[in-house]
Design a protein around this motif. Structure first.
Motif, PDB file in Angstrom:
ATOM      1  N   VAL A 203       0.855  -1.182  -0.030  1.00  0.00           N
ATOM      2  CA  VAL A 203       0.066   0.050  -0.086  1.00  0.00           C
ATOM      3  C   VAL A 203       0.847   1.125   0.026  1.00  0.00           C
ATOM      4  N   LYS A 210      -4.041   6.850   0.462  1.00  0.00           N
ATOM      5  CA  LYS A 210      -3.614   5.927  -0.241  1.00  0.00           C
ATOM      6  C   LYS A 210      -3.635   6.373  -1.721  1.00  0.00           C
ATOM      7  N   GLU A 213      -2.370   0.431  -4.458  1.00  0.00           N
ATOM      8  CA  GLU A 213      -2.374  -0.858  -3.719  1.00  0.00           C
ATOM      9  C   GLU A 213      -2.249  -2.073  -4.831  1.00  0.00           C
TER      10      GLU A 213
END
Ligand code: ATP
Ligand code: MG
Length: 311
Positions: A203, A210, A213
């Motif tokens: 991640v 974020k 991922e």
């Protein structure tokens, strides 16, 4: 094992985590990669209940961690970024102390302390206080302390920062061994090489968000349009006409000469390597090495944020 759902966290008016979500499956090593100040340590503090979240939810072992902190902590280990050992106590006493906090007693405690110290290679130095240790040994003691109670989930916050290469290798190997034995691991780092080497899934965080991922392969695939194949030639470098011919091969974009030979940059294609080897054989070019250069996570970070991970 872990579900982080839309977690947000501010310090005063500064938003440090801006609604992050991801999950960790049992048995995997998840890498949490991001530059300084991305919010990695804050995220870890939120996961292990040391920091209170402003929004979202964290679920560990299927339990909401705002309500079940005690139960969760019994099976979770954390190696903090800043070394947290008691300077006045020997390595052995440090581990005994930590085990005691997890309600281990008597022979079970002694056995587990011995195992943890053996695991990080410090059993022979157990009687020393941390002040007599090198930086790498202190880090290893920090890890031993987090392992005494044999957690199912181990969270490590930059455990190799400032350690010598020998200790670093030791730590990396230990993590693999722990994982082989069934421990689920979250590994935080801003070194992409480590994360690439160690982690099943990654991640990437930046500025509390974020940004990507996936497995290393997936992440890299997403951004890489081109492939590079590096050819090493010790003698008999092909002449310009041959290199020009190579340049006109299917999907080849560019051929760049260098000291060891040349690099062929091609558009994505499964047959690139085969086609180049075929060309080399047809043209009777003798080569010693041929390497496909994989684009790295550095490319991913650059493409997603416009900045370098090393900034
Ligand atoms: N206790 C705190 N009070 C105020 N601000 C904080 C606190 N802890 C972290 N921050 C801020 O939150 C942001 C994220 O910090 P954090 O330590 O989580 O980043 P990190 O990704 O772990 O960075 P590093 O790689 O340097 O360890 C930074 O801007 C930091 O200054
Ligand atoms: Mg940190």
């Amino acid at each position: 094992m872990l579900k982080v759902n839309e977690v947000s966290k501010s310090y005063k008016d500064k938003k440090v985590l801006k609604g992050i979500s991801f999950s960790v499956k049992e048995g995997e090593i998840l890498g949490l990669l991001g530059p300084n100040g991305a919010g990695k340590s804050t995220l870890i503090n939120c996961i292990c209940g040391l920091a209170k979240i402003d929004g979202g939810a964290v679920e560990v072992f299927g339990l909401d961690n705002s309500k079940n902190a005690k139960v969760i902590r019994q099976q979770m280990g954390v190696v903090p970024q800043d070394i947290a050992v008691v300077e006045e106590l020997s390595a052995y006493e440090n581990c005994m102390f930590m085990g005691g906090l997890y309600s281990l007693k008597g022979n079970e405690l002694k056995t587990k302390v011995k195992e943890a110290l053996e695991f990080v290679g410090l059993w022979d130095r157990r009687k020393d206080i941390p002040g007599k240790y090198s930086g790498g040994m202190k880090r290893r003691l920090n890890i031993a302390c987090a392992l005494v109670h044999r957690p199912k989930l181990l969270i490590m916050d930059e455990p190799t920062v400032g350690v010598d290469p020998q200790s670093r290798n030791y730590i990396m190997e230990s993590i693999r061994k722990l994982n082989d034995e069934g421990t689920t691991i979250i590994y935080t780092s801003h070194y992409m090489e480590e994360v690439e080497e160690l982690c099943d899934r990654i991640v990437i965080v930046d500025e509390g968000t974020k940004i990507a991922e996936g497995t290393c392969e997936e992440l890299v695939k997403e951004v890489s349009e081109n492939e590079m194949i590096k050819i090493g030639i010790s003698k008999g470098m092909p002449d310009a006409a041959k290199l020009e011919k190579l340049k006109n091969t299917k999907r080849v974009i560019e051929v760049v000469e260098n000291e060891e030979g040349f690099v062929v940059k091609s558009a994505k294609g499964e047959d690139n390597l085969r086609d180049i080897i075929q060309f080399m054989n047809d043209e009777q070019i003798v080569f010693n090495t041929i390497n496909v250069i994989r684009p790295s996570l550095e490319h991913v970070f650059l493409e997603k944020t416009g900045k370098s991970l090393r900034d």
